[in-house]
Design a protein around this motif. Structure first.
Motif, short mmCIF file in Angstrom:
data_model
loop_
_atom_site.label_atom_id
_atom_site.label_comp_id
_atom_site.label_asym_id
_atom_site.label_seq_id
_atom_site.Cartn_x
_atom_site.Cartn_y
_atom_site.Cartn_z
N GLU A 142 45.24 40.45 26.85
CA GLU A 142 44.16 39.78 27.57
C GLU A 142 43.96 40.31 28.98
O GLU A 142 42.82 40.56 29.40
N ASN A 145 41.82 43.36 29.30
CA ASN A 145 40.42 43.34 28.84
C ASN A 145 40.30 43.34 27.31
O ASN A 145 39.28 43.77 26.78
N GLU A 147 40.38 40.61 24.86
CA GLU A 147 40.51 39.20 24.55
C GLU A 147 40.79 39.01 23.06
O GLU A 147 40.67 39.95 22.28
N HIS A 150 39.25 40.85 19.88
CA HIS A 150 38.64 42.13 20.26
C HIS A 150 38.96 43.18 19.19
O HIS A 150 40.12 43.33 18.80
N PHE A 253 40.66 48.96 28.72
CA PHE A 253 41.11 48.69 30.09
C PHE A 253 40.78 49.81 31.07
O PHE A 253 41.14 49.74 32.25
N HIS A 279 39.39 49.67 34.57
CA HIS A 279 38.17 48.92 34.32
C HIS A 279 37.99 47.81 35.37
O HIS A 279 38.97 47.15 35.74
N PRO A 280 36.78 47.60 35.87
CA PRO A 280 36.56 46.57 36.91
C PRO A 280 37.10 45.20 36.50
O PRO A 280 37.64 44.47 37.34
N ASN A 281 36.97 44.85 35.22
CA ASN A 281 37.50 43.55 34.78
C ASN A 281 39.01 43.46 34.97
O ASN A 281 39.54 42.41 35.32
N VAL A 282 39.68 44.57 34.70
CA VAL A 282 41.15 44.59 34.83
C VAL A 282 41.53 44.46 36.31
O VAL A 282 42.45 43.72 36.67
N LYS A 284 39.76 43.00 38.59
CA LYS A 284 39.48 41.61 39.02
C LYS A 284 40.58 40.67 38.57
O LYS A 284 41.08 39.86 39.36
N MET A 285 40.96 40.79 37.28
CA MET A 285 42.01 39.90 36.77
C MET A 285 43.32 40.11 37.54
O MET A 285 44.11 39.19 37.70
N ASN A 289 39.39 43.74 44.24
CA ASN A 289 37.93 43.74 44.28
C ASN A 289 37.42 45.13 43.91
O ASN A 289 37.59 46.08 44.67
#
Ligand code: PHE
Length: 333
Positions: A142, A145, A147, A150, A253, A279-282, A284-285, A289
């Motif tokens: 998770e 990236n 979930e 997936h 990721f 990855h931007p999501n990774v 962020k989590m 930033n």
């Protein structure tokens, strides 16, 4: 009386000649010098003698007694010396016998490769991190990236312990763990370790293998930094100008993602690692930033590197403990 004493002495000398055991010696000594021995007997007889004779005869008996005592002492020393000699002979060490050879082990080839990698990356300022081999679904998937549900989870068939825990399928969860620990500060780490995937073992597949994860996060990190780093590493590892090729690929990721191939001696491109920009999501989590910092990550297959460098024909060689294989690699510590 004098003759009697001489004959006793001769008897003792003769008897002593025929023995070589301590117990026999003690018995013999008792029969001459003991309480009921021949000398004691003679002493008893003194009381029947006249006052005039007593001291003379007593003196003679005493002299003989002293001679006998000396004879027995001498024999005792002889027997003791002999016993020691026999004991020494029994316990003697034959210095001409070949010794017991102590085999000196070496680091396993996988450890040697990992240590080489560590030395290289530490030289570039990286830190070496570790993470658990039993990992939660949360960190293994998770936070990267991936979930629940997936489709890319199917790329990594897993050994689940319960619905939430599994043997980590890659070292990438250490990326997420490190980001959370680092609280927004720049990161430069590698993490070597074992990973597990459900696979039927054969020449090129093993359900257990090793990876070295790399993660760099900071300002203005670009794909060029990734490529430069990997190229420097490959040149270090193979000790010559090997070429590398970055092929577009997909990992949930990283974006963009690449697979890195090394040009082998027999003229083929062989995949040795996956990599990409975090990855931007990774980010962020992980508490970063993505508008301010970027990062790259890579996951190197350790066995792959060994197979390529040493022309190893079967990945199972790393895990079956065949000394004939292992002894060929005596480097390391
Ligand atoms: N975790 C990926 C794998 O096991 C490799 C990888 C690591 C790819 C880091 C991109 C970045 O296949």
């Amino acid at each position: 009386m004098e003759n009697r004493l001489i004959s006793i002495k001769n008897k003792a000398v003769e008897a002593l000649l025929s023995i070589d055991q301590m117990t026999d010696l003690n018995n013999l000594k008792a029969s001459f010098l003991g309480k009921k021995g021949e000398i004691a007997e003679l002493m008893m007889g003194l009381k029947d003698l006249s006052n005039e004779e007593k001291p003379k005869v007593g003196k003679l008996i005493n002299e003989t007694k002293q001679v006998l005592e000396a004879l027995f002492e001498e024999k005792k020393a002889q027997i003791e010396a002999k016993e020691i000699a026999i004991k020494l002979e029994k316990e003697a060490i034959d210095v001409t016998l070949p010794g017991i050879k102590k085999e000196i082990g070496t680091a396993h080839l996988l450890s040697q490769i990992v240590e080489d990698l560590e030395a290289f990356f530490i030289g570039l300022g990286y830190e070496v991190k570790e993470g658990p081999e039993i990992e939660t679904d949360h960190y293994n998937f998770e936070m990267l990236n991936l979930e629940q549900g997936h489709p890319a989870r199917a790329m990594q068939d897993s050994f689940y312990i319960d619905p939430n825990r599994l043997l980590r399928t890659h070292t990438s969860p250490v990326q997420a763990r490190t980001m959370l620990q680092s609280e927004g500060k720049p990161i430069q780490i590698i993490c070597p370790g074992k990973v597990y995937r459900r696979d039927d073992d054969d020449q090129t597949h093993s359900h257990q293998f090793m990876q070295v994860e790399g993660l760099v996060i900071g300002k203005d990190i670009s794909m060029a930094n990734l490529k430069g780093t990997l190229l420097a590493f490959i040149k270090h590892f193979f000790g010559k100008d090997r070429e590398i090729r970055l092929r577009p690929s997909y990992f949930p990721f990283t974006e963009p993602s690449v697979e890195v191939d090394v040009f082998s001696e027999d003229g083929r491109w062989i995949e040795v690692l996956g990599a990409g920009m975090v990855h931007p999501n990774v980010l962020k989590m992980g508490g970063y930033n993505p508008d301010e910092v970027q990062g790259f990550a890579f996951g190197i297959g350790v066995e792959r590197l060994g197979i390529l460098k040493y022309a190893i024909d079967d990945i199972r060689q790393f895990y079956t403990n065949d000394l004939r294989f292992l002894k060929q690699f005596k480097g390391g510590r």
